[in-house]
Design an enzyme around this catalytic site. Structure first.
Site, PDB file in Angstrom:
ATOM      1  N   LYS A 183       2.465  -6.536  -0.942  1.00  0.00           N
ATOM      2  CA  LYS A 183       2.544  -5.812  -2.197  1.00  0.00           C
ATOM      3  C   LYS A 183       2.172  -6.729  -3.356  1.00  0.00           C
ATOM      4  CE  LYS A 183       4.001  -2.089  -0.218  1.00  0.00           C
ATOM      5  NZ  LYS A 183       3.033  -0.961  -0.078  1.00  0.00           N
ATOM      6  N   HIS A 321      -3.123   5.862   6.712  1.00  0.00           N
ATOM      7  CA  HIS A 321      -1.828   5.357   6.257  1.00  0.00           C
ATOM      8  C   HIS A 321      -0.725   5.840   7.200  1.00  0.00           C
ATOM      9  CE1 HIS A 321       1.783   6.234   3.644  1.00  0.00           C
ATOM     10  NE2 HIS A 321       1.579   4.978   3.283  1.00  0.00           N
TER      11      HIS A 321
HETATM   12 MG    MG Z   1      -0.426   1.689   0.311  1.00  0.00          MG
END
Ligand code: MG
Length: 389
Positions: A183, A321
């Site tokens: 992230k 995803h």
């Molecule tokens: Mg993502």
């Protein structure tokens, strides 16, 4: 042959994780069971799915509209031409009756989750793994023996140190993964760059690391991150800005040479077509990450792929995803670039079959009929209870 019942329930994920934009403390998911009157080994064949990762449970729409429409249809109208299996394309059309154009995510997640559960039942009735059924229908019969998997990790959590982050990435490499994602956007740029460089020390090179900003940045910050990240030659820079800001996507693609990625927040074929027509997304460079159970399911995913092929996109650019067995079977069946993996997070809903093995970054596929949830003990317990098996 007929569908006897379709059940759904909402389950909390109980996760302490956070990305740059939100935490998962309230996150739930809808689990669906499609119960048929086909009997195998003394039990009814049931198809299962859940609404993947990052979107809340959506049982209200299922209960009010989509399940009643399917159960009200004449059973014969939901079967394939030979009459010996369910036809997900026909059932998708039934779910979409009396639905107005647009406003996709209000229904695409509920419909897609039911649709993927239908495919689980279809493959079980055919007595084949779902990835093999999809390969026969959508990929010239090329049945995969494994799927490239990368770890969607590097989350922010309270008290985390840079060493904790490095240790996490070492664990992923030790487990056999060859690519990881982390992230960004949850800390100031300078601190994020320190985290990034520490992870690069562990993974070795930029092409083995992707970053995900979870749609955090406004224009100035997106451009500032793009400029700072470009020299690292990362595998991709995911969700730099709002998922529908095609003008900013195009601007970023014009100044950021390495791959960009998005798609987990697009729910319609038309939205993905807009991305490649107006978002500057570059065939042969950039990545598209639609989550099929959240985007009307597998029939619609095949239509989106056909649209992308008309625009010159290779299937290797698609990485669904989700980090679950649904995305894994779809990546294998359609011959996509790979799939995501969330080892050790999202509780019973993260990960793959208990006996799945990872070799050189590729995850083995099971030969269980259907998606293979029966090989994932903790998750299958929830599904079996829902179906009353
Ligand atoms: Mg993502």
């Amino acid at each position: 042959m007929r569908i006897v019942d379709i059940r759904e329930t909402a389950i909390p994920l109980k996760s302490k994780l956070a990305n740059s934009s939100f935490d998962f403390s309230e996150m739930t998911t809808s689990v669906v069971a499609v119960i048929t009157d086909v009997i195998r080994n003394g039990r009814p064949v049931c198809g299962f799915a859940f609404n993947s990762t990052g979107r809340y449970a959506c049982g209200a729409q299922m209960r009010a509209r989509f399940i009643p429409r399917i159960l009200a249809a004449a059973p014969d109208t939901l079967l394939d031409a030979r009459g010996d299996n369910l036809d997900p394309e026909k059932i998708l059309a039934v779910m979409l009756k009396r639905e107005k154009a647009g406003a996709h995510s209000e229904r695409s997640i509920a419909i897609g989750t039911i649709e993927v559960a239908l495919w689980d039942a279809v493959a079980k009735i055919a007595d084949k793994p779902l990835h093999a059924v999809l390969a026969e229908r959508f990929n010239g019969g090329r049945i995969a023996d494994g799927v490239f998997c990368y770890v969607g990790g590097g989350w922010y959590w309270p008290g985390q140190t840079i060493k904790d982050l490095q240790d996490e990435m070492r664990r992923h490499l030790d487990a056999g993964y060859r690519m990881v994602k982390m992230k960004v956007g949850g800390l100031p740029l300078e601190e994020d760059l320190r985290r990034l460089e520490a992870v690069l020390d562990v993974v070795g090179s930029g092409d083995r690391l992707a970053v995900d900003a979870n749609a955090k940045f406004e224009r100035d910050e997106a451009l500032r991150y793009a400029k700072a990240l470009a020299p690292f030659g990362l595998r991709w820079f995911e969700e730099p800005c709002d998922p529908l800001d095609y003008a900013l996507f195009a601007e970023l693609a014009s100044v950021y040479a390495p791959p960009l990625a998005t798609g987990e927040n697009l729910y319609a074929t038309q939205d993905v077509e807009n991305l490649v027509r107006f978002g500057g997304w570059r065939a042969g460079t950039d990545i598209i990450q639609i989550d099929p159970p959240q985007a009307y399911g597998i029939v619609q995913y095949a239509r989106t792929l056909a649209m992308l092929e008309r625009h010159g996109w290779p299937r290797s650019a698609l990485f669904p995803h989700g980090g679950n067995q649904m995305s894994l079977a779809i990546a294998a069946g359609f011959g996509l670039g790979g799939a995501e993996s969330y080892p050790g997070v999202f509780g019973d809903f993260g990960g793959f079959a208990d006996d799945a093995r990872l070799t050189n970054g590729r995850l083995t596929l099971s030969d269980r009929p259907g998606i293979g949830f029966e090989g994932q003990t903790a998750l299958y317990r929830i599904m079996r209870e829902l179906a009353g098996l």
